[in-house]
Design a protein around this motif. Structure first.
Motif, short mmCIF file in Angstrom:
data_model
loop_
_atom_site.label_atom_id
_atom_site.label_comp_id
_atom_site.label_asym_id
_atom_site.label_seq_id
_atom_site.Cartn_x
_atom_site.Cartn_y
_atom_site.Cartn_z
N GLY A 23 14.05 -23.22 25.18
CA GLY A 23 15.22 -23.67 24.44
C GLY A 23 16.32 -22.64 24.64
O GLY A 23 16.71 -22.32 25.76
N ASP A 24 16.81 -22.09 23.54
CA ASP A 24 17.83 -21.05 23.61
C ASP A 24 17.26 -19.67 23.31
O ASP A 24 18.02 -18.71 23.09
CB ASP A 24 18.96 -21.35 22.62
CG ASP A 24 19.83 -22.52 23.05
OD1 ASP A 24 19.94 -22.75 24.27
OD2 ASP A 24 20.37 -23.21 22.18
N ASN A 25 15.94 -19.51 23.31
CA ASN A 25 15.30 -18.23 23.03
C ASN A 25 14.81 -17.59 24.32
O ASN A 25 14.21 -18.27 25.16
CB ASN A 25 14.14 -18.42 22.05
CG ASN A 25 14.63 -18.88 20.69
OD1 ASN A 25 15.67 -18.45 20.22
ND2 ASN A 25 13.89 -19.78 20.05
N TRP A 26 15.04 -16.24 24.46
CA TRP A 26 14.90 -15.63 25.77
C TRP A 26 13.90 -14.49 25.86
O TRP A 26 13.71 -13.93 26.92
CB TRP A 26 16.27 -15.19 26.26
CG TRP A 26 17.11 -16.38 26.59
CD1 TRP A 26 17.95 -17.05 25.73
CD2 TRP A 26 17.16 -17.07 27.82
NE1 TRP A 26 18.53 -18.12 26.37
CE2 TRP A 26 18.06 -18.16 27.66
CE3 TRP A 26 16.55 -16.90 29.05
CZ2 TRP A 26 18.36 -19.04 28.69
CZ3 TRP A 26 16.83 -17.77 30.08
CH2 TRP A 26 17.73 -18.83 29.90
N THR A 45 17.96 -15.52 20.42
CA THR A 45 18.71 -16.72 20.76
C THR A 45 19.98 -16.38 21.52
O THR A 45 20.79 -15.57 21.05
CB THR A 45 19.07 -17.52 19.49
OG1 THR A 45 17.87 -17.89 18.82
CG2 THR A 45 19.85 -18.77 19.85
N ILE A 46 20.13 -16.97 22.69
CA ILE A 46 21.37 -16.89 23.47
C ILE A 46 21.69 -18.32 23.89
O ILE A 46 20.96 -18.93 24.67
CB ILE A 46 21.24 -15.99 24.71
CG1 ILE A 46 20.80 -14.58 24.31
CG2 ILE A 46 22.55 -15.94 25.49
CD1 ILE A 46 20.55 -13.66 25.49
N SER A 47 22.77 -18.85 23.38
CA SER A 47 23.10 -20.26 23.60
C SER A 47 24.10 -20.43 24.74
O SER A 47 24.77 -19.48 25.17
CB SER A 47 23.68 -20.87 22.32
OG SER A 47 22.79 -20.73 21.23
N GLY A 48 24.18 -21.67 25.23
CA GLY A 48 25.18 -22.03 26.22
C GLY A 48 24.88 -21.60 27.63
O GLY A 48 25.79 -21.48 28.45
N TYR A 51 20.85 -24.04 32.85
CA TYR A 51 19.47 -23.87 33.28
C TYR A 51 19.41 -23.24 34.67
O TYR A 51 20.09 -23.68 35.60
CB TYR A 51 18.74 -25.21 33.31
CG TYR A 51 17.28 -25.08 33.72
CD1 TYR A 51 16.32 -24.68 32.81
CD2 TYR A 51 16.89 -25.35 35.03
CE1 TYR A 51 15.00 -24.53 33.17
CE2 TYR A 51 15.56 -25.21 35.41
CZ TYR A 51 14.63 -24.80 34.47
OH TYR A 51 13.30 -24.66 34.85
N THR A 55 19.99 -14.81 32.99
CA THR A 55 20.36 -14.52 31.60
C THR A 55 19.90 -13.14 31.18
O THR A 55 20.67 -12.35 30.63
CB THR A 55 19.75 -15.56 30.65
OG1 THR A 55 20.19 -16.87 31.06
CG2 THR A 55 20.18 -15.31 29.22
#
Length: 231
Positions: A23-26, A45-48, A51, A55
């Motif tokens: 998802g948005d978790n890295w 969480t890092i959004s936007g 894919y 990151t």
């Protein structure tokens, strides 16, 4: 998930900088149930992020209750107890974190070397004459980097200040290979040469030795500025 960097092992949990995220978790957490390893959860969480876009730009590091990792959004600290984050933008490559929580990292998109405390408060910084993308340490208060023109920067720091110098000479440009071991700074340049410098006299226009240069036909070994061609 997959990772391009070494894992962090802490409190029976493996922390991984995820290559693709969940998802948005890295940062992925992998645990062991006594017989096998299994995916447990993900944090940070890092959004936007598109894919497949890079990151995570370093392995995770631990100091106190905080995990530090460099990302496309800068150096981020993540508190394992509260989940709260803090960050510094424009950072490049891996952070160097010592036993006292002092943090050295390239900032200003690789054009500066900066010193922070463990709360990411700025302590000191030094503007470099070129662009750098990696940092290595002897873990005794000294760090080293090389710019795109092959000039070597060597810096010393403590909890209150940072001092940095640049060699008067340069080697071939480098992009990926540099490490420190037992008083020597080893650098692999873009022309296939591995250099070894004695860090005690980096300010002199001399080098300890060049280990070797590989080509398809032969090997050139260069020691103390003398060239030997081996067929």
């Amino acid at each position: 998930g997959s990772s391009l960097y070494a894992p962090l092992l802490y409190n029976n949990t493996i922390y991984l900088s995820s290559e693709y995220g969940y998802g948005d978790n890295w940062i992925s957490l992998v645990k062991n149930n006594g017989t096998d390893y299994y995916y447990d959860s993900s944090i940070l969480t890092i959004s936007g992020i598109t894919y497949g876009s890079p990151t995570m730009l370093s392995k995770p590091y631990l100091y106190g209750n905080n995990i530090f990792v460099n990302t496309v959004n800068g150096l981020i600290s993540y508190n394992l107890n509260t989940g709260l984050t803090n960050s510094v933008s424009g950072t490049i490559g891996n952070p160097i974190i010592d036993a006292n929580g002092n943090i050295c990292i390239l900032t200003n998109n690789g054009n500066s070397l900066a010193l922070f405390d463990s709360n990411l408060n700025s302590i000191d910084s030094f503007d470099l004459d070129g662009n750098c993308n990696m940092l290595v340490s002897d873990y005794s208060g000294n760090v080293y980097t090389v710019d795109e023109n092959g000039y070597i920067y060597y810096a010393s720091y403590d909890g209150s200040s940072l001092s940095c110098s640049k060699t008067s000479f340069n080697i071939n440009p480098i992009t990926t290979a540099m490490t420190y071991y037992s008083g020597k700074l080893y650098i692999g340049d873009n022309n296939g040469i591995i250099w070894a410098f004695n860090t005690d006299n980096l300010d002199e226009d001399t080098f300890e030795y060049i280990l070797l240069k590989l080509s398809k036909q032969n090997r050139i070994v260069i020691i103390k500025n003398k060239y030997y061609l081996e067929e």
